[in-house]
Design a protein around this motif. Structure first.
Motif, PDB file in Angstrom:
ATOM      1  N   GLY A 193       0.798  -1.227   0.000  1.00 40.24           N
ATOM      2  CA  GLY A 193       0.000   0.000   0.000  1.00 40.24           C
ATOM      3  C   GLY A 193       0.825   1.268   0.000  1.00 40.24           C
ATOM      4  O   GLY A 193       0.272   2.368  -0.064  1.00 40.24           O
ATOM      5  N   THR A 194       2.147   1.133   0.049  1.00 36.84           N
ATOM      6  CA  THR A 194       3.018   2.323   0.069  1.00 36.84           C
ATOM      7  C   THR A 194       4.016   2.228  -1.087  1.00 36.84           C
ATOM      8  O   THR A 194       3.781   2.803  -2.147  1.00 36.84           O
ATOM      9  N   LEU A 195       5.097   1.511  -0.901  1.00 39.87           N
ATOM     10  CA  LEU A 195       6.039   1.347  -2.011  1.00 39.87           C
ATOM     11  C   LEU A 195       5.447   0.451  -3.095  1.00 39.87           C
ATOM     12  O   LEU A 195       5.669   0.657  -4.289  1.00 39.87           O
ATOM     13  N   VAL A 196       4.673  -0.549  -2.673  1.00 36.16           N
ATOM     14  CA  VAL A 196       4.097  -1.538  -3.584  1.00 36.16           C
ATOM     15  C   VAL A 196       2.642  -1.188  -3.898  1.00 36.16           C
ATOM     16  O   VAL A 196       1.876  -0.841  -2.996  1.00 36.16           O
ATOM     17  N   GLY A 197       2.281  -1.304  -5.180  1.00 37.02           N
ATOM     18  CA  GLY A 197       0.893  -1.045  -5.567  1.00 37.02           C
ATOM     19  C   GLY A 197       0.772  -0.482  -6.969  1.00 37.02           C
ATOM     20  O   GLY A 197      -0.262  -0.645  -7.618  1.00 37.02           O
ATOM     21  N   ASP A 198       1.823   0.179  -7.436  1.00 35.07           N
ATOM     22  CA  ASP A 198       1.832   0.763  -8.778  1.00 35.07           C
ATOM     23  C   ASP A 198       3.235   0.583  -9.354  1.00 35.07           C
ATOM     24  O   ASP A 198       4.129   1.391  -9.090  1.00 35.07           O
TER      25      ASP A 198
ATOM     26  N   ALA B 178       4.865   3.612 -11.115  1.00 32.82           N
ATOM     27  CA  ALA B 178       5.272   4.673 -10.187  1.00 32.82           C
ATOM     28  C   ALA B 178       6.550   4.278  -9.453  1.00 32.82           C
ATOM     29  O   ALA B 178       7.418   5.120  -9.208  1.00 32.82           O
ATOM     30  N   LEU B 179       6.676   3.004  -9.106  1.00 31.61           N
ATOM     31  CA  LEU B 179       7.884   2.517  -8.448  1.00 31.61           C
ATOM     32  C   LEU B 179       9.096   2.702  -9.356  1.00 31.61           C
ATOM     33  O   LEU B 179      10.149   3.175  -8.917  1.00 31.61           O
ATOM     34  N   GLN B 180       8.952   2.356 -10.616  1.00 29.20           N
ATOM     35  CA  GLN B 180      10.060   2.504 -11.552  1.00 29.20           C
ATOM     36  C   GLN B 180      10.427   3.973 -11.746  1.00 29.20           C
ATOM     37  O   GLN B 180      11.605   4.312 -11.901  1.00 29.20           O
TER      38      GLN B 180
ATOM     39  N   ALA C 227       4.000   4.377  -4.677  1.00 31.50           N
ATOM     40  CA  ALA C 227       5.335   4.948  -4.868  1.00 31.50           C
ATOM     41  C   ALA C 227       5.290   6.314  -5.528  1.00 31.50           C
ATOM     42  O   ALA C 227       6.226   7.108  -5.391  1.00 31.50           O
ATOM     43  N   GLY C 228       4.205   6.616  -6.222  1.00 32.67           N
ATOM     44  CA  GLY C 228       4.043   7.946  -6.795  1.00 32.67           C
ATOM     45  C   GLY C 228       3.988   9.006  -5.710  1.00 32.67           C
ATOM     46  O   GLY C 228       4.501  10.120  -5.881  1.00 32.67           O
ATOM     47  N   GLY C 229       3.362   8.674  -4.583  1.00 33.66           N
ATOM     48  CA  GLY C 229       3.322   9.596  -3.460  1.00 33.66           C
ATOM     49  C   GLY C 229       4.686   9.787  -2.827  1.00 33.66           C
ATOM     50  O   GLY C 229       5.032  10.884  -2.371  1.00 33.66           O
TER      51      GLY C 229
ATOM     52  N   TRP D  25       9.503  13.089  -2.184  1.00 29.12           N
ATOM     53  CA  TRP D  25      10.958  13.197  -2.329  1.00 29.12           C
ATOM     54  C   TRP D  25      11.325  14.506  -3.036  1.00 29.12           C
ATOM     55  O   TRP D  25      12.243  15.215  -2.618  1.00 29.12           O
ATOM     56  N   LEU D  26      10.589  14.836  -4.094  1.00 31.35           N
ATOM     57  CA  LEU D  26      10.843  16.093  -4.801  1.00 31.35           C
ATOM     58  C   LEU D  26      10.539  17.288  -3.916  1.00 31.35           C
ATOM     59  O   LEU D  26      11.208  18.331  -3.990  1.00 31.35           O
ATOM     60  N   HIS D  27       9.522  17.153  -3.061  1.00 34.29           N
ATOM     61  CA  HIS D  27       9.163  18.247  -2.144  1.00 34.29           C
ATOM     62  C   HIS D  27      10.293  18.526  -1.151  1.00 34.29           C
ATOM     63  O   HIS D  27      10.631  19.699  -0.921  1.00 34.29           O
TER      64      HIS D  27
END
Length: 239
Positions: A14-19, A22-24, A227-229, A234-236
């Motif tokens: 639900g955080t790193l895993v799920g999309d 987005a992870l890539q 991972a998109g979040g 990270w950019l923020h």
């Protein structure tokens, strides 16, 4: 293990895993930016379960792995268990008493686990029975930490464990003093690490208990999911 200037300490499901895309995107950003990031996976899963997840989802191997909601820590390239932490977890830990007491609460369905590093149950959206169980644990003077998350999962842990305690131990013993860290989570068992006072992100698909969590100066609420979040946060914080 060489200490790196950056650290991503993240929950998995639900955080790193799920999309996967987005992870890539996140991992590609690290590669393109030529920055060294220490990967710390912090999960409620046990070691065998998370090892399977890493393979299935093709996740990069972590530098450090924290399992069982903070009850176990694995380090080095071979991911061997940290014995100092393991000894700490055994202090006042009595899973047999917890299991016996839980038998008086039939709505608590015990999870089958390969060890008693933690004792876990599922309950069908019944916060009241969780409160009654917690009260009984206190009245019986059973040292523990209870975490109720996703309106379903009940984890009983050694009293000095939890994701926040485990991550604090990692930061003190395995990280540069000035490491730039981002902590990421999506559910209630992530609260104690998200409130350590370091840059942290609640991903856009977070459970209600995190949506309702109080803000703090270093907490970022992402709109992107999974991972998109993390990438958004990270950019923020670090561009």
């Amino acid at each position: 293990m060489r200490k790196k200037p950056y650290m991503l300490a993240t929950d998995l499901d639900g955080t790193l895993v799920g999309d996967p895309s987005a992870l890539q995107r996140l991992l590609q950003h690290y590669e393109n930016s030529n920055i060294e990031v220490e990967l710390v996976y912090i999960t409620g899963r046990h070691f065998a379960s998370v090892s399977s997840l890493i393979e299935i989802e093709n996740l990069p191997k972590p530098d450090i792995l924290i399992t069982d909601v903070g009850a176990a820590i694995y380090t080095t390239e071979k991911l061997t268990e940290d014995t100092t932490w393991a000894k700490k977890m055994h202090i006042n830990w009595n899973p047999e008493r917890i299991i016996k007491l839980a038998s008086f609460f039939p709505t608590l369905q015990r999870q089958t686990l390969p060890s008693t590093k933690r004792v876990s149950f599922t309950v069908d959206q019944n916060e009241e029975v969780v409160k009654q169980f917690e009260k009984a644990l206190v009245e019986e003077n059973i040292p523990h930490k209870l975490i109720f998350s996703s309106n379903r999962d009940v984890d009983i842990l050694p009293e000095n464990s939890g994701k926040g305690e485990a991550l604090s131990y990692i930061l003190q013993n395995y990280a540069n003093e000035d490491v730039k860290v981002l902590i990421a989570g999506d559910s209630g068992n992530d609260i104690d690490m998200l409130t350590l006072g370091h840059p942290s992100v609640i991903v856009g698909n977070a459970q209600l208990e995190l949506v309702q969590m109080k803000n703090h100066p270093y907490l970022y609420r992402a709109t992107e999911h999974f991972a998109g979040g993390i990438y958004e946060a990270w950019l923020h914080f670090y561009k």
